[in-house]
Motif scaffolding. Structure first.
Motif, PDB file in Angstrom:
ATOM      1  N   GLY A 148       0.774  -1.229   0.000  1.00  0.00           N
ATOM      2  CA  GLY A 148       0.000   0.000   0.000  1.00  0.00           C
ATOM      3  C   GLY A 148       0.805   1.278   0.000  1.00  0.00           C
ATOM      4  N   THR A 149       2.129   1.198   0.169  1.00  0.00           N
ATOM      5  CA  THR A 149       2.943   2.410   0.211  1.00  0.00           C
ATOM      6  C   THR A 149       3.535   2.757  -1.149  1.00  0.00           C
ATOM      7  OG1 THR A 149       4.929   1.152   0.782  1.00  0.00           O
ATOM      8  CG2 THR A 149       3.597   2.014   2.617  1.00  0.00           C
ATOM      9  N   THR A 159      13.383   3.639  -1.942  1.00  0.00           N
ATOM     10  CA  THR A 159      12.654   4.748  -2.554  1.00  0.00           C
ATOM     11  C   THR A 159      11.235   4.792  -2.017  1.00  0.00           C
ATOM     12  OG1 THR A 159      13.964   4.513  -4.575  1.00  0.00           O
ATOM     13  CG2 THR A 159      11.935   5.809  -4.725  1.00  0.00           C
ATOM     14  N   VAL A 160      10.789   5.992  -1.635  1.00  0.00           N
ATOM     15  CA  VAL A 160       9.463   6.168  -1.059  1.00  0.00           C
ATOM     16  C   VAL A 160       8.428   6.269  -2.173  1.00  0.00           C
ATOM     17  CG1 VAL A 160       8.033   7.610   0.437  1.00  0.00           C
ATOM     18  CG2 VAL A 160      10.487   7.366   0.899  1.00  0.00           C
ATOM     19  N   GLY A 161       7.364   5.498  -2.058  1.00  0.00           N
ATOM     20  CA  GLY A 161       6.310   5.478  -3.057  1.00  0.00           C
ATOM     21  C   GLY A 161       5.310   6.610  -2.902  1.00  0.00           C
ATOM     22  N   ALA A 165       4.865   8.572   2.139  1.00  0.00           N
ATOM     23  CA  ALA A 165       5.426   9.677   2.927  1.00  0.00           C
ATOM     24  C   ALA A 165       5.147   9.481   4.413  1.00  0.00           C
ATOM     25  CB  ALA A 165       4.845  11.011   2.456  1.00  0.00           C
ATOM     26  N   GLY A 166       6.132   9.829   5.244  1.00  0.00           N
ATOM     27  CA  GLY A 166       5.948   9.689   6.681  1.00  0.00           C
ATOM     28  C   GLY A 166       7.274   9.768   7.420  1.00  0.00           C
ATOM     29  N   LEU A 167       7.197   9.532   8.723  1.00  0.00           N
ATOM     30  CA  LEU A 167       8.385   9.547   9.562  1.00  0.00           C
ATOM     31  C   LEU A 167       8.985   8.147   9.588  1.00  0.00           C
ATOM     32  CD1 LEU A 167      10.135  11.257  11.531  1.00  0.00           C
ATOM     33  CD2 LEU A 167       8.648  10.430  13.374  1.00  0.00           C
TER      34      LEU A 167
END
Length: 268
Positions: A148-149, A159-161, A165-167
Protein backbone atom coordinates in the motif's frame (compact mmCIF):
# COMPACT_ATOMS: atom_id res chain seq x y z
CA UNK A 1 -50.15 -6.60 -2.42
CA UNK A 2 -51.85 -5.90 -5.76
CA UNK A 3 -49.74 -5.87 -8.95
CA UNK A 4 -51.08 -3.38 -11.52
CA UNK A 5 -49.54 -3.86 -14.96
CA UNK A 6 -48.75 -0.92 -17.22
CA UNK A 7 -51.57 -0.07 -19.66
CA UNK A 8 -49.50 -1.15 -22.66
CA UNK A 9 -49.46 -4.65 -21.21
CA UNK A 10 -53.24 -4.86 -21.83
CA UNK A 11 -53.21 -3.75 -25.47
CA UNK A 12 -52.15 -7.15 -26.75
CA UNK A 13 -55.09 -9.48 -26.33
CA UNK A 14 -52.92 -12.37 -27.51
CA UNK A 15 -50.27 -11.95 -24.79
CA UNK A 16 -49.30 -15.33 -23.52
CA UNK A 17 -49.80 -16.34 -19.92
CA UNK A 18 -46.12 -17.18 -19.62
CA UNK A 19 -45.22 -13.62 -20.66
CA UNK A 20 -47.42 -12.23 -17.89
CA UNK A 21 -45.73 -14.56 -15.40
CA UNK A 22 -42.30 -13.26 -16.36
CA UNK A 23 -43.37 -9.66 -15.65
CA UNK A 24 -44.98 -10.73 -12.39
CA UNK A 25 -41.76 -12.43 -11.26
CA UNK A 26 -39.76 -9.34 -12.18
CA UNK A 27 -42.10 -7.16 -10.18
CA UNK A 28 -41.92 -9.42 -7.15
CA UNK A 29 -38.11 -9.50 -7.41
CA UNK A 30 -38.05 -5.71 -7.44
CA UNK A 31 -40.22 -5.61 -4.33
CA UNK A 32 -37.86 -8.03 -2.60
CA UNK A 33 -34.80 -6.01 -3.52
CA UNK A 34 -36.20 -2.64 -2.55
CA UNK A 35 -38.39 -3.38 0.44
CA UNK A 36 -37.31 -6.73 1.79
CA UNK A 37 -33.63 -6.33 2.58
CA UNK A 38 -34.05 -5.30 6.18
CA UNK A 39 -33.81 -1.50 5.74
CA UNK A 40 -36.20 0.92 7.36
CA UNK A 41 -38.38 2.87 4.92
CA UNK A 42 -36.38 6.03 5.54
CA UNK A 43 -33.15 4.20 4.65
CA UNK A 44 -34.61 2.67 1.50
CA UNK A 45 -35.97 6.02 0.30
CA UNK A 46 -32.41 7.37 0.16
CA UNK A 47 -31.41 4.59 -2.23
CA UNK A 48 -34.40 4.23 -4.58
CA UNK A 49 -37.21 6.56 -5.75
CA UNK A 50 -40.10 4.25 -4.83
CA UNK A 51 -40.78 2.54 -1.52
CA UNK A 52 -43.64 0.04 -1.26
CA UNK A 53 -45.71 -1.16 1.68
CA UNK A 54 -48.29 -3.89 2.12
CA UNK A 55 -51.46 -3.29 0.13
CA UNK A 56 -49.95 -0.59 -2.05
CA UNK A 57 -50.38 -1.05 -5.83
CA UNK A 58 -47.11 -0.93 -7.74
CA UNK A 59 -46.28 -0.43 -11.39
CA UNK A 60 -43.65 -2.01 -13.56
CA UNK A 61 -42.22 1.45 -14.31
CA UNK A 62 -41.65 2.00 -10.59
CA UNK A 63 -39.87 -1.33 -10.27
CA UNK A 64 -37.70 -0.47 -13.28
CA UNK A 65 -36.93 2.95 -11.79
CA UNK A 66 -35.73 1.29 -8.59
CA UNK A 67 -33.48 -1.06 -10.57
CA UNK A 68 -32.10 1.89 -12.50
CA UNK A 69 -31.31 3.74 -9.26
CA UNK A 70 -29.49 0.73 -7.84
CA UNK A 71 -27.53 0.25 -11.08
CA UNK A 72 -26.55 3.94 -11.02
CA UNK A 73 -25.27 3.52 -7.47
CA UNK A 74 -23.01 0.69 -8.59
CA UNK A 75 -21.69 2.79 -11.48
CA UNK A 76 -21.04 5.73 -9.13
CA UNK A 77 -19.05 3.48 -6.79
CA UNK A 78 -16.90 2.31 -9.70
CA UNK A 79 -16.42 5.87 -10.94
CA UNK A 80 -15.19 6.94 -7.48
CA UNK A 81 -12.16 4.73 -7.82
CA UNK A 82 -12.97 1.89 -5.42
CA UNK A 83 -10.26 -0.79 -5.64
CA UNK A 84 -11.31 -3.78 -7.71
CA UNK A 85 -9.59 -6.39 -5.55
CA UNK A 86 -11.34 -7.72 -2.47
CA UNK A 87 -8.39 -6.99 -0.20
CA UNK A 88 -4.65 -6.51 0.14
CA UNK A 89 -2.51 -8.17 2.77
CA UNK A 90 -1.26 -5.81 5.45
CA UNK A 91 -3.20 -2.82 4.09
CA UNK A 92 -6.36 -0.90 4.91
CA UNK A 93 -8.83 0.99 2.73
CA UNK A 94 -8.55 4.77 2.89
CA UNK A 95 -10.32 7.58 1.03
CA UNK A 96 -9.71 11.26 0.38
CA UNK A 97 -13.47 11.86 0.09
CA UNK A 98 -13.56 11.09 -3.62
CA UNK A 99 -11.30 8.14 -4.37
CA UNK A 100 -10.45 5.07 -2.33
CA UNK A 101 -7.18 3.15 -2.31
CA UNK A 102 -5.27 0.54 -0.34
CA UNK A 103 -2.73 2.02 2.07
CA UNK A 104 -0.21 0.73 4.57
CA UNK A 105 -1.69 -0.06 7.95
CA UNK A 106 -1.25 2.77 10.48
CA UNK A 107 1.44 2.49 13.10
CA UNK A 108 5.01 1.21 12.86
CA UNK A 109 5.63 -1.09 9.90
CA UNK A 110 8.94 -2.64 8.91
CA UNK A 111 9.79 -1.59 5.36
CA UNK A 112 13.21 -3.17 4.92
CA UNK A 113 15.08 -5.74 6.95
CA UNK A 114 18.16 -7.07 5.21
CA UNK A 115 21.76 -8.14 5.78
CA UNK A 116 24.91 -8.95 3.81
CA UNK A 117 24.74 -12.74 4.05
CA UNK A 118 25.60 -14.25 0.68
CA UNK A 119 26.89 -10.93 -0.64
CA UNK A 120 30.26 -9.24 -0.68
CA UNK A 121 32.06 -6.96 1.72
CA UNK A 122 32.86 -3.58 0.18
CA UNK A 123 36.35 -2.11 0.57
CA UNK A 124 36.04 1.33 2.18
CA UNK A 125 38.31 4.23 1.25
CA UNK A 126 40.29 6.17 3.85
CA UNK A 127 38.52 9.10 5.47
CA UNK A 128 39.74 12.22 3.69
CA UNK A 129 37.97 15.46 2.60
CA UNK A 130 38.02 14.28 -1.02
CA UNK A 131 37.20 10.65 -0.37
CA UNK A 132 34.29 8.97 -2.15
CA UNK A 133 32.16 6.82 0.19
CA UNK A 134 31.36 3.32 -1.05
CA UNK A 135 27.74 2.33 -1.67
CA UNK A 136 26.85 -0.48 0.72
CA UNK A 137 24.46 -3.18 -0.39
CA UNK A 138 22.35 -5.50 1.74
CA UNK A 139 21.41 -8.25 -0.75
CA UNK A 140 19.83 -10.71 1.66
CA UNK A 141 16.31 -9.25 2.08
CA UNK A 142 14.38 -10.64 5.03
CA UNK A 143 11.43 -8.23 4.93
CA UNK A 144 10.29 -6.06 2.04
CA UNK A 145 8.30 -2.80 1.86
CA UNK A 146 4.79 -2.93 3.32
CA UNK A 147 1.81 -3.17 0.99
CA UNK A 148 0.00 0.00 0.00
CA UNK A 149 2.94 2.41 0.21
CA UNK A 150 4.51 1.96 -3.20
CA UNK A 151 7.91 1.88 -1.44
CA UNK A 152 10.67 -0.10 -3.14
CA UNK A 153 14.01 -1.64 -2.16
CA UNK A 154 16.50 -2.95 -4.73
CA UNK A 155 19.21 -4.17 -2.37
CA UNK A 156 20.96 -0.82 -1.94
CA UNK A 157 18.41 1.96 -2.56
CA UNK A 158 15.17 2.58 -0.67
CA UNK A 159 12.65 4.75 -2.55
CA UNK A 160 9.46 6.17 -1.06
CA UNK A 161 6.31 5.48 -3.06
CA UNK A 162 3.32 7.70 -3.83
CA UNK A 163 1.58 6.71 -0.58
CA UNK A 164 4.70 6.21 1.53
CA UNK A 165 5.43 9.68 2.93
CA UNK A 166 5.95 9.69 6.68
CA UNK A 167 8.39 9.55 9.56
CA UNK A 168 10.96 6.76 9.22
CA UNK A 169 13.53 5.17 11.48
CA UNK A 170 16.71 4.06 9.71
CA UNK A 171 19.41 1.95 11.36
CA UNK A 172 22.49 0.40 9.78
CA UNK A 173 25.08 -1.73 11.55
CA UNK A 174 28.29 -2.87 9.83
CA UNK A 175 31.11 -5.16 10.90
CA UNK A 176 34.58 -5.22 9.34
CA UNK A 177 37.02 -8.02 8.71
CA UNK A 178 39.53 -8.16 11.57
CA UNK A 179 43.02 -6.86 10.88
CA UNK A 180 45.86 -9.38 11.29
CA UNK A 181 46.96 -7.18 14.18
CA UNK A 182 43.76 -6.90 16.25
CA UNK A 183 44.59 -3.48 17.64
CA UNK A 184 44.84 -2.14 14.07
CA UNK A 185 41.30 -3.14 13.11
CA UNK A 186 39.50 -0.10 11.68
CA UNK A 187 35.86 0.76 12.17
CA UNK A 188 33.34 2.31 9.75
CA UNK A 189 32.11 5.87 9.31
CA UNK A 190 28.55 5.56 7.98
CA UNK A 191 26.43 8.00 5.99
CA UNK A 192 22.74 7.99 5.11
CA UNK A 193 22.70 9.59 1.67
CA UNK A 194 19.45 11.37 0.77
CA UNK A 195 18.37 11.90 -2.83
CA UNK A 196 21.85 11.43 -4.25
CA UNK A 197 23.45 14.33 -2.36
CA UNK A 198 27.24 14.21 -2.53
CA UNK A 199 29.48 13.51 0.45
CA UNK A 200 29.73 16.66 2.55
CA UNK A 201 26.19 17.80 1.81
CA UNK A 202 24.18 18.94 4.81
CA UNK A 203 21.24 16.99 3.40
CA UNK A 204 22.90 13.71 4.35
CA UNK A 205 22.97 12.09 7.79
CA UNK A 206 26.41 11.35 9.25
CA UNK A 207 27.17 8.85 11.96
CA UNK A 208 29.35 9.41 14.99
CA UNK A 209 33.03 9.06 14.10
CA UNK A 210 34.22 5.81 15.76
CA UNK A 211 37.59 6.88 17.16
CA UNK A 212 37.84 3.83 19.39
CA UNK A 213 36.95 0.41 18.03
CA UNK A 214 37.17 -2.84 19.89
CA UNK A 215 40.58 -4.56 19.86
CA UNK A 216 39.54 -6.49 22.95
CA UNK A 217 36.17 -7.53 21.51
CA UNK A 218 35.67 -11.10 20.22
CA UNK A 219 36.99 -11.97 16.77
CA UNK A 220 34.74 -10.79 13.95
CA UNK A 221 33.33 -7.80 15.83
CA UNK A 222 36.44 -5.77 16.55
CA UNK A 223 35.72 -3.17 13.87
CA UNK A 224 32.20 -1.87 13.40
CA UNK A 225 30.05 1.13 12.69
CA UNK A 226 26.46 2.10 13.40
CA UNK A 227 24.15 4.90 12.35
CA UNK A 228 20.52 5.54 13.27
CA UNK A 229 18.22 8.44 12.58
CA UNK A 230 14.56 9.33 12.45
CA UNK A 231 13.89 11.02 9.11
CA UNK A 232 10.76 12.45 7.51
CA UNK A 233 10.62 11.20 3.94
CA UNK A 234 8.38 12.49 1.18
CA UNK A 235 7.04 10.56 -1.80
CA UNK A 236 9.84 10.13 -4.32
CA UNK A 237 12.66 10.49 -1.78
CA UNK A 238 15.41 7.89 -1.86
CA UNK A 239 18.16 6.92 0.53
CA UNK A 240 21.29 4.81 0.45
CA UNK A 241 23.80 3.69 3.05
CA UNK A 242 27.41 4.60 2.27
CA UNK A 243 30.62 4.29 4.22
CA UNK A 244 34.27 5.25 4.65
CA UNK A 245 37.06 3.80 6.72
CA UNK A 246 37.18 5.45 10.14
CA UNK A 247 40.90 6.02 9.63
CA UNK A 248 42.51 8.72 7.49
CA UNK A 249 45.31 6.46 6.26
CA UNK A 250 44.07 2.87 6.45
CA UNK A 251 41.34 1.24 4.38
CA UNK A 252 38.99 -1.37 5.75
CA UNK A 253 36.75 -4.09 4.36
CA UNK A 254 33.23 -4.95 5.46
CA UNK A 255 32.26 -8.42 6.63
CA UNK A 256 29.47 -10.12 4.64
CA UNK A 257 27.70 -11.52 7.70
CA UNK A 258 24.34 -11.24 9.42
CA UNK A 259 25.92 -8.72 11.79
CA UNK A 260 26.14 -6.30 8.86
CA UNK A 261 22.49 -5.38 8.55
CA UNK A 262 19.92 -2.68 7.81
CA UNK A 263 16.51 -1.82 9.25
CA UNK A 264 14.07 0.75 7.85
CA UNK A 265 10.75 1.19 9.62
CA UNK A 266 7.90 3.62 8.98
CA UNK A 267 6.68 5.13 12.24
CA UNK A 268 3.44 6.72 10.98
Amino acid sequence: MEIIPEPNFLKDDNMKTTHRKIHLKSALLGVGLTAGVGFAATQVSSLVPHVFSAGTPIKASEINANFAALAQGVQDAKANGLPTQSGQAGAYLKTDGTNASWAAAPGTTVQVRANKVGGTGEALSVSQPNSVPALISFPNQLTGPAAGTGNTWDGSTFTVGASGAGLYYVQAHLLTIDNATPSNTVGVQLIIELNGASYGSASNMYGVYPTVNGPNMPSGVKGRGMINYMIYLNAGDSLKIKGLSANSSQTTQLAATAGSNLLIARLN
